[in-house]
Design an enzyme around this catalytic site. Structure first.
Site, PDB file in Angstrom:
ATOM      1  N   CYS A  78      36.861  34.959  32.073  1.00  0.00           N
ATOM      2  CA  CYS A  78      36.816  34.456  33.441  1.00  0.00           C
ATOM      3  C   CYS A  78      38.246  34.416  33.971  1.00  0.00           C
ATOM      4  CB  CYS A  78      36.206  33.052  33.425  1.00  0.00           C
ATOM      5  SG  CYS A  78      36.245  32.206  35.013  1.00  0.00           S
ATOM      6  N   CYS A 188      37.345  39.075  39.509  1.00  0.00           N
ATOM      7  CA  CYS A 188      36.433  38.040  39.015  1.00  0.00           C
ATOM      8  C   CYS A 188      35.409  38.790  38.178  1.00  0.00           C
ATOM      9  CB  CYS A 188      35.758  37.332  40.193  1.00  0.00           C
ATOM     10  SG  CYS A 188      34.326  36.328  39.721  1.00  0.00           S
TER      11      CYS A 188
HETATM   12  N1  DGL Z   1      33.667  34.996  36.459  1.00  0.00           N
HETATM   13  C1  DGL Z   1      34.578  34.020  36.986  1.00  0.00           C
HETATM   14  C2  DGL Z   1      35.937  34.675  37.253  1.00  0.00           C
HETATM   15  O1  DGL Z   1      36.218  35.686  36.641  1.00  0.00           O
HETATM   16  C3  DGL Z   1      33.922  33.355  38.139  1.00  0.00           C
HETATM   17  C4  DGL Z   1      34.496  32.043  38.495  1.00  0.00           C
HETATM   18  C5  DGL Z   1      33.536  31.146  39.266  1.00  0.00           C
HETATM   19  O2  DGL Z   1      32.628  30.612  38.657  1.00  0.00           O
HETATM   20  O3  DGL Z   1      33.768  30.971  40.461  1.00  0.00           O
HETATM   21  O4  DGL Z   1      36.743  34.209  38.017  1.00  0.00           O
END
Ligand code: DGL
Length: 282
Positions: A78, A188
């Protein structure tokens, strides 16, 4: 050095939700003998609009759980969590911890127009770690930083009316095309799930960059001396949400990933953090 790592121990991977599965998919393809445990923190997603302190506390809690489950290394799958917590996690835990950062460097190298856009969560975009990354590689280019509030919730809410989704994406990306952007960083881990739709609405006028291959290479380097040779590796997925809705996503987006177990895991926030969470969302 991490001399004491047990080669057959699993690798722990986590994200706020299904986004990290785009990283896990690549890891399982490249490290075919390794066992994996994945935690999707769907009870507290999205991270990208929450208070930094909360994201940090959550990352510590989840890492702690993965360590208790015997993991030999952790992948923070993440961008938001990496931006908020990677330094603290590395100082608190003694096992190797690999993070994910937006693929700014390859996008800038590839760009002909030298107009690059980075799509990421508001927390990532505003983080000092991300600003330094852009500053390091992006000084000679026009780098547009695009916070995308709501995208993670949209993706987590499942397959939507694809016409409405395309219209939404088209409207969001048109200003980038108008600004001569030819390379877009998916900063993301949720966003690659929309890759087909993104390619379609931009009509092949831009290239998209994500970080999955880079994370996989980095993990390989770090655990090189501690590889598992298991012929029957396992991949276990856990959601912190009671309504565990991981299975439909796995079937829809990464049907090539062979998963041995999908379950819910109860991981409540400490009371003090719950209070902060409510305040930050009010
Ligand atoms: N997959 C997360 C990232 O890479 C998402 C973060 C979220 O939950 O907003 O930033």
């Amino acid at each position: 050095m991490h001399k004491e790592l047990n080669p057959t121990a699993p690798i722990g991977v986590f994200d706020s939700g299904i986004g990290g599965l785009t990283i896990l998919n690549e890891l399982t393809r490249q490290l075919i003998h390794e066992n994996f445990i994945y935690i999707a923190d769907q009870a507290y997603m999205p991270y990208g609009t929450k208070a930094p302190e909360l994201i940090l506390q959550r990352c510590i809690q989840i890492t702690d759980r993965l360590v208790q489950q015997g993991c030999k290394a952790i992948v923070v799958a993440c961008n938001t969590a990496t931006a908020m917590a990677i330094d603290t996690l590395r100082s608190r835990f003694s096992l190797p911890i690999i993070g994910v950062e937006p693929a700014v460097k390859p996008a800038l190298l590839h760009s002909q127009s030298k107009h690059v856009a980075v799509l990421a969560t508001p927390v990532t975009i505003n983080s000092p770690r991300f600003r330094q990354l852009v500053y390091r590689y992006g000084s000679d280019a026009n780098t547009l930083l695009v916070p995308c509030p709501g995208w993670v919730e949209l993706i987590e809410s499942g397959p939507s009316n694809s016409e409405a989704l395309r219209a939404f994406l088209s409207e969001s990306l048109q200003p980038l095309l108008d600004s001569h952007v030819d390379s877009i960083v998916l900063g993301c881990t949720h966003y690659p799930i929309l890759k087909n739709e993104l390619v379609e609405v931009t009509q092949n006028r831009v290239s998209f960059f994500d970080s999955a291959a880079g994370v996989s290479r980095q993990l390989l380097r770090v655990i090189e001396a501690h590889r598992s040779m298991s012929e029957n590796r396992t991949v276990h997925l856990f959601s912190t949400s009671k309504q565990n809705y991981l299975a439909p996503f796995v079937n829809r987006y990464i049907s090539s990933l062979k998963v041995d177990l999908i379950e819910s895991v109860h991981l409540p926030l400490p009371e003090v953090n719950k209070l902060e969470l409510e305040t930050s969302q009010a």
